[in-house]
Design an enzyme around this catalytic site. Sequence first.
Site, PDB file in Angstrom:
ATOM      1  N   HIS A 221     -60.737  34.342  15.784  1.00 41.85           N
ATOM      2  CA  HIS A 221     -60.128  32.959  16.573  1.00 41.85           C
ATOM      3  C   HIS A 221     -60.373  31.883  15.874  1.00 41.85           C
ATOM      4  O   HIS A 221     -59.210  30.844  16.559  1.00 41.85           O
ATOM      5  CB  HIS A 221     -62.480  33.401  17.270  1.00 41.85           C
ATOM      6  CG  HIS A 221     -63.204  32.703  18.271  1.00 41.85           C
ATOM      7  ND1 HIS A 221     -62.751  33.136  19.263  1.00 41.85           N
ATOM      8  CD2 HIS A 221     -63.094  31.255  17.896  1.00 41.85           C
ATOM      9  CE1 HIS A 221     -63.155  31.401  19.979  1.00 41.85           C
ATOM     10  NE2 HIS A 221     -63.601  30.904  19.074  1.00 41.85           N
ATOM     11  N   GLU A 222     -60.714  31.800  14.807  1.00 42.60           N
ATOM     12  CA  GLU A 222     -60.993  29.903  14.036  1.00 42.60           C
ATOM     13  C   GLU A 222     -59.500  30.043  13.872  1.00 42.60           C
ATOM     14  O   GLU A 222     -59.156  28.734  14.043  1.00 42.60           O
ATOM     15  CB  GLU A 222     -62.140  30.106  13.082  1.00 42.60           C
ATOM     16  CG  GLU A 222     -63.407  30.848  13.498  1.00 42.60           C
ATOM     17  CD  GLU A 222     -64.098  29.668  14.714  1.00 42.60           C
ATOM     18  OE1 GLU A 222     -63.813  28.810  14.379  1.00 42.60           O
ATOM     19  OE2 GLU A 222     -65.261  30.708  15.457  1.00 42.60           O
TER      20      GLU A 222
ATOM     21  N   HIS B   1     -57.952  28.608  16.593  1.00 41.04           N
ATOM     22  CA  HIS B   1     -58.358  27.298  17.060  1.00 41.04           C
ATOM     23  C   HIS B   1     -57.391  25.859  16.231  1.00 41.04           C
ATOM     24  O   HIS B   1     -57.106  24.664  17.476  1.00 41.04           O
ATOM     25  CB  HIS B   1     -59.441  26.666  16.862  1.00 41.04           C
ATOM     26  CG  HIS B   1     -60.394  27.183  18.102  1.00 41.04           C
ATOM     27  ND1 HIS B   1     -60.842  26.897  18.990  1.00 41.04           N
ATOM     28  CD2 HIS B   1     -61.716  27.911  18.018  1.00 41.04           C
ATOM     29  CE1 HIS B   1     -61.472  27.634  20.253  1.00 41.04           C
ATOM     30  NE2 HIS B   1     -62.091  28.282  19.220  1.00 41.04           N
TER      31      HIS B   1
ATOM     32  N   GLU C  39     -61.076  27.685  24.387  1.00 42.77           N
ATOM     33  CA  GLU C  39     -62.233  29.415  23.450  1.00 42.77           C
ATOM     34  C   GLU C  39     -61.570  30.003  24.454  1.00 42.77           C
ATOM     35  O   GLU C  39     -61.327  31.335  24.072  1.00 42.77           O
ATOM     36  CB  GLU C  39     -63.442  28.881  24.615  1.00 42.77           C
ATOM     37  CG  GLU C  39     -64.084  27.742  23.822  1.00 42.77           C
ATOM     38  CD  GLU C  39     -64.295  27.858  21.828  1.00 42.77           C
ATOM     39  OE1 GLU C  39     -63.734  28.836  21.555  1.00 42.77           O
ATOM     40  OE2 GLU C  39     -64.649  26.652  21.310  1.00 42.77           O
TER      41      GLU C  39
ATOM     42  N   TYR D  78     -65.181  31.829  27.195  1.00 41.68           N
ATOM     43  CA  TYR D  78     -64.409  32.401  26.341  1.00 41.68           C
ATOM     44  C   TYR D  78     -64.224  34.253  27.134  1.00 41.68           C
ATOM     45  O   TYR D  78     -61.916  33.866  27.152  1.00 41.68           O
ATOM     46  CB  TYR D  78     -65.123  32.929  25.400  1.00 41.68           C
ATOM     47  CG  TYR D  78     -65.475  32.172  24.604  1.00 41.68           C
ATOM     48  CD1 TYR D  78     -66.552  31.043  25.119  1.00 41.68           C
ATOM     49  CD2 TYR D  78     -65.497  32.062  23.281  1.00 41.68           C
ATOM     50  CE1 TYR D  78     -67.819  29.721  24.228  1.00 41.68           C
ATOM     51  CE2 TYR D  78     -66.009  30.563  22.568  1.00 41.68           C
ATOM     52  CZ  TYR D  78     -67.010  29.826  23.069  1.00 41.68           C
ATOM     53  OH  TYR D  78     -67.430  28.772  22.424  1.00 41.68           O
TER      54      TYR D  78
HETATM   55 ZN   LIG Z   1     -64.213  28.503  19.406  1.00 45.19          ZN
END
Ligand SMILES: [Zn+2]
EC number: 3.4.11.2
Length: 425
Positions: free
Chosen positions: A283-284, A287, A306, A359
């Site tokens: 996830h990170e 980004h 998100e 999300y």
């Molecule tokens: Zn996030």
Amino acid sequence: MALKDSYLPAHGNAGYRVAHYDLDLDYKPIAARLSGRARLTVVAGVALTGLVLDLGTFKVDRVLVEGRPVRFTHGGGKLRVRAARPIAAGTRFTVEVRYVGTPRPIRTRAWGDLGWDQLADGAIVASQPIGAPSWFPCNDTVREKATYRITVTAPSPYTVVANGVLVDGKVGGSTTTWVYEQDVPMATYLATVQIGQYEELELTDGQPAAVPSRLVAKFAHDFGRQPAMVELFERLFGPYPFGQYSVVVTDDDLEVPIEAQGVSVFGANHVDGKRGFERLVAHELAHQWFGNSVGLADWRDIWLNEGFAAYAEWLWSEESGGATASAIATRTRVALLRQGQNIRIGDPGVDDMFDDRVYKRGALTLHTLRTVLGDAAFFSALREWTHTYRHRTATTDQFIAVAQRHTARPLAAFFQSWLYTGKLP
Ligand SMILES: [Zn+2]
């Protein structure tokens, strides 16, 4: 220039833009004392007699415009600077602010304390969305980006990680100075400094990590597949948008990991030696493409950050032999049906910006779009998106336009029902 953000209009200021931030900070972890000199390269958008910057609770010693001391007032999170003489539209000039104090996080009703935060032994910055003025004077708006040079002096046992590439360093008697350069544009909320007593490691692809020594073995296992994630995401989303990707693990627990530009920060609690939080590693990392390189023009479009990062978790799961994206989609749909269907994820409202449904439903929107477009067209649309808006900002309408170019089927009704209707399609 910068119109107000529709969700967070109290931050960000009109009339100018900042092209470059040169921050020179000295931090004493035990005293929790920060002294700073911020030199901003500013471009006047209109004729100015001064300008307003966002800055939290510090003692401001001096402000200089073009190297000469000027008058200023400071209060309510705003530093109001008067220029000695009028500044014509289009003029590029410098504003220097010298300030000192104990950094105080920016208090918010919806998200608690944001920004610079003292750890048990060191400090972190977690600014999303409006924490940046807790550590430097800025034009705190998501829709503008600037380049940065971040210099931090800290006691020598501490490691300092900031955005960009470490270009210089100097070990003094008891302190060490770290100089980082971020030469691609970055939003204020993604600027970061991480200070702690860390061991510096490298992953198999040479990317750096700073980790407490007690967690090194577990970290090696938990983040061991990050290089493979980078490969997958480059294949699906296009080239990694920055020069470097650093991971920091704090010695403290953190509620959630934090993305910054070219840096992600995890808590000690996210390293269990069992890859229990690998989905957050994906996830990170995602980004960096969605949120950091392709930034938001307005916080209303938060699903573009998100929803996409959440969908990247599913893609990694599928790639790494876990549940397929379509199995996760089915499961997510059931979960979303059980929750209130009263959120419009394309405009969730400021209090629900980080609601879990932004999300999950965001990811499900993308998965459904993938089934409509087919894999080839869907991933080609994602790559066009990251390529066209690389290091820029973008809106949901611009994403819809990119998606529409990849199918003959009209998508207006699709996005209307997924993004702007409470009831789940
Ligand atoms: Zn996030």
